[in-house]
Design an enzyme around this catalytic site. Structure first.
Site, PDB file in Angstrom:
ATOM      1  N   SER A 281       0.843  -1.197   0.000  1.00  0.00           N
ATOM      2  CA  SER A 281       0.000   0.000   0.000  1.00  0.00           C
ATOM      3  C   SER A 281       0.874   1.240   0.000  1.00  0.00           C
ATOM      4  CB  SER A 281      -0.893   0.022   1.242  1.00  0.00           C
ATOM      5  OG  SER A 281      -0.155   0.439   2.384  1.00  0.00           O
ATOM      6  N   ASP A 282       0.307   2.349  -0.435  1.00  0.00           N
ATOM      7  CA  ASP A 282       0.974   3.623  -0.192  1.00  0.00           C
ATOM      8  C   ASP A 282       0.802   3.961   1.289  1.00  0.00           C
ATOM      9  OD1 ASP A 282       2.342   6.006  -0.615  1.00  0.00           O
ATOM     10  OD2 ASP A 282       1.256   6.472  -2.449  1.00  0.00           O
TER      11      ASP A 282
END
Length: 559
Positions: A281-282
């Site tokens: 994920s960011d």
């Protein structure tokens, strides 16, 4: 495709046994810990100890300027971990370069060199010094596309606006990183740069149609996936056209961030594009995700919907608890947990972390110093810095500058800032030193003593803001530069020869179309500043090729 290309995390039978044995020996709390990459910036055991107690899969390192402290903290993390941690970083160049590593141009500066051999040389330099510093995984390269020129977050972090150039540059960069033992990461899935808003602040939107997306981002990702990139970063960016193609009545759900979208992560990225590597994920503290759903739901949803690792946490113990609670409530399935942990451990084995003595993961301090900022690396960086500098326009034939004509120089400067911990300090001292060494007499603008034809031969605007999170907009702020709202209205180019030099974003002409000489240098690192002066005075030619349209599609700016 070869097996290695089809599966970028391909490992041999012995490594596979390590993955399975290690995973199966873990308690559920330890399995959950592997999902997390926590962030550090203080290089202290006090900061690391509570994080390491959660047995995270990785640690993202934002180093302090003290190499010894950085090494000691890294060694502590290695020695304290039962399962080898993976060390990650935003290793993008420009002023994000680390203070004890060789400063190199940022991604757009590299693209402006317009030379694949230079791109590969910089990527190998970055990878080798990153390995010396203990990094295993670079969160790059960025493969976003500069379409929305007002975007403050894409800009200089991108290879430009042309898909062919992005693919060629990113291919060389990824290949060099991974051949040197550092995992590369394509970001920001499903593609940034169409919306001029920043996912750090809001859920931004990739508004392309399916056909447009496949011809642009789809081409870029498919090409690099086929070449074996190991990881992809799923961002807080919505792709409503794809969601609505599968959910015609989606409503609000059409604007769901990719981070928590099973359709985008599993169906589009994995099934349609064939990606078999790891999805991270960011950063999960960003507004584009925190504004979408409540945190206790967000934490398990990130993993359940296709991301294998959960990036950053402002409250690590709380988020670890949310993940466990989500598992107990069925918000995260055991199958997804095991699948994600298996892929995390496989990436570690693919990088050889399972097969190295912990005591050997970091060089002795003196050996580290000898391997960083070497003369050979400095030569590569300076060459690339010079290659990148781009003459955008000089319709007044001001260049080359000559101290006999332009001796008295007024500098109107905005240093810019860096969002990232551990980034290089910013000033224009190298630029001013080079001017003085050639007989120029630069002085900083005194807003009480406005320059006139009688006391000034040349005005230079120096602006240095590289693309950065949370800025919302990057523009030429004449109120700040000139000292007041009233003086912002006073423009000098018709009275005194004036040039605009950008050591950051390439789009400042939008706010100053009346400036007839403009140079884009893309970052403010020292070699770029010094090489810029050499070109301004004619000691070296301008060779940079703009990766974007610096005229922002407006004819007015060309004159």
């Amino acid at each position: 495709m070869t097996e290695a290309t089809a599966d970028p995390l391909h490992i041999d039978a012995q490594a596979r046994q390590w993955v399975e044995r290690t995973r199966d020996a873990m308690r559920v709390e330890e399995l959950v810990g592997q999902l997390f990459i926590f962030s550090t910036s203080q290089d202290s055991r006090e900061e690391l100890t509570p994080l390491l107690s959660l047995k995270p899969g990785g640690i993202n390192r934002f180093p302090s300027p003290d190499l010894a402290a950085f090494r000691n903290a890294t060694v502590h993390a290695i020695e304290t971990s039962d399962v080898p941690p993976i060390f990650t970083g935003d290793i993008e160049g420009g002023t994000i370069s680390y203070p004890f590593a060789t400063a190199v141009p940022n991604i757009m500066g590299i693209a402006a060199c317009d030379d694949i051999a230079t791109t590969e040389a910089i990527a190998r330099l970055v990878a080798r010094e990153s390995r010396v510093l203990g990094y295993d995984w670079s969160f790059g390269p960025v493969v976003d596309v500069n379409r929305a020129f007002r975007s403050a977050i894409v800009g200089t972090r991108s290879f430009g606006s042309q898909p062919e150039r992005i693919m060629a540059q990113a291919s060389a960069y990824v290949r060099a990183l991974q051949e040197e033992g550092v995992a590369a990461c394509l970001k920001h899935w499903p593609g940034d740069g169409i919306d001029d808003r920043d996912q750090h602040l809001v859920t931004s939107v990739n508004s392309l149609s399916l056909e447009e997306w496949h011809s642009l981002f789809g081409r870029i990702y498919r090409s690099l996936i086929d070449e074996g990139v190991m990881t992809v970063m799923s961002a807080h960016i919505a792709f409503p056209a794809y969601i609505r193609a599968h959910m015609p009545d989606a409503g609000r759900e059409a604007f769901q961030p990719a981070t928590v979208s099973r359709l985008l992560n599993q169906r589009l990225l994995r099934e349609e594009l064939g990606f078999q590597g790891l999805i991270v994920s960011d950063a999960t503290g960003m507004g584009g995700l925190t504004s979408w759903m409540e945190r206790s739901e967000t934490v398990p949803a990130v993993i359940q919907n296709g991301c294998d690792m959960f990036l950053f946490s402002r409250a690590p113990e709380r988020d670890h608890g949310f993940m466990l609670e989500g598992l107990r409530k069925g918000l995260l399935s055991e199958a997804r947990l095991y699948e994600a942990v298996t892929r995390i451990l496989t990436l570690k084995a693919r990088l050889g972390l399972h097969d190295v003595n912990p005591a050997d993961r970091m060089m002795p301090l003196d050996a580290m110093r000898d391997a960083l900022q070497t003369p050979a690396h400095g030569e590569v960086a300076v060459k690339a810095a010079g290659q990148s500098i781009t003459l955008v326009k000089d319709t007044q034939s001001l260049l080359p500058l000559d101290p006999a004509q332009h001796r008295r120089v007024v500098i109107i400067a905005e240093d810019g800032f860096s969002f990232w911990d551990g980034a290089l300090s910013r000033s224009y001292d190298p630029f001013l030193e080079e001017l003085r060494a050639r007989g120029f007499e630069p002085r900083i603008l005194d807003i009480e003593q406005w320059p006139t034809r009688e006391d000034t031969d040349l005005v230079l605007y120096l602006v240095g803001q590289e693309a950065t999170p949370s800025a919302s907009r990057i523009f030429l702020d004449f109120v700040k530069l000139h000292g007041s709202n009233r003086k912002a209205m006073t423009q000098l180019p018709q009275e005194i020869p004036t040039a605009l030099l950008s050591f950051g974003q390439p789009y400042y002409l939008y706010d100053a179309p009346h400036v007839m000489t403009c140079v884009n240098a893309y970052s403010a690192i020292e070699p770029v500043q010094r090489e810029t002066v050499r070109r301004l005075v004619g000691e070296a030619p301008f060779t940079g090729v703009s990766p974007v349209d610096p005229f922002c599609g407006r004819e007015q700016l060309r004159w």
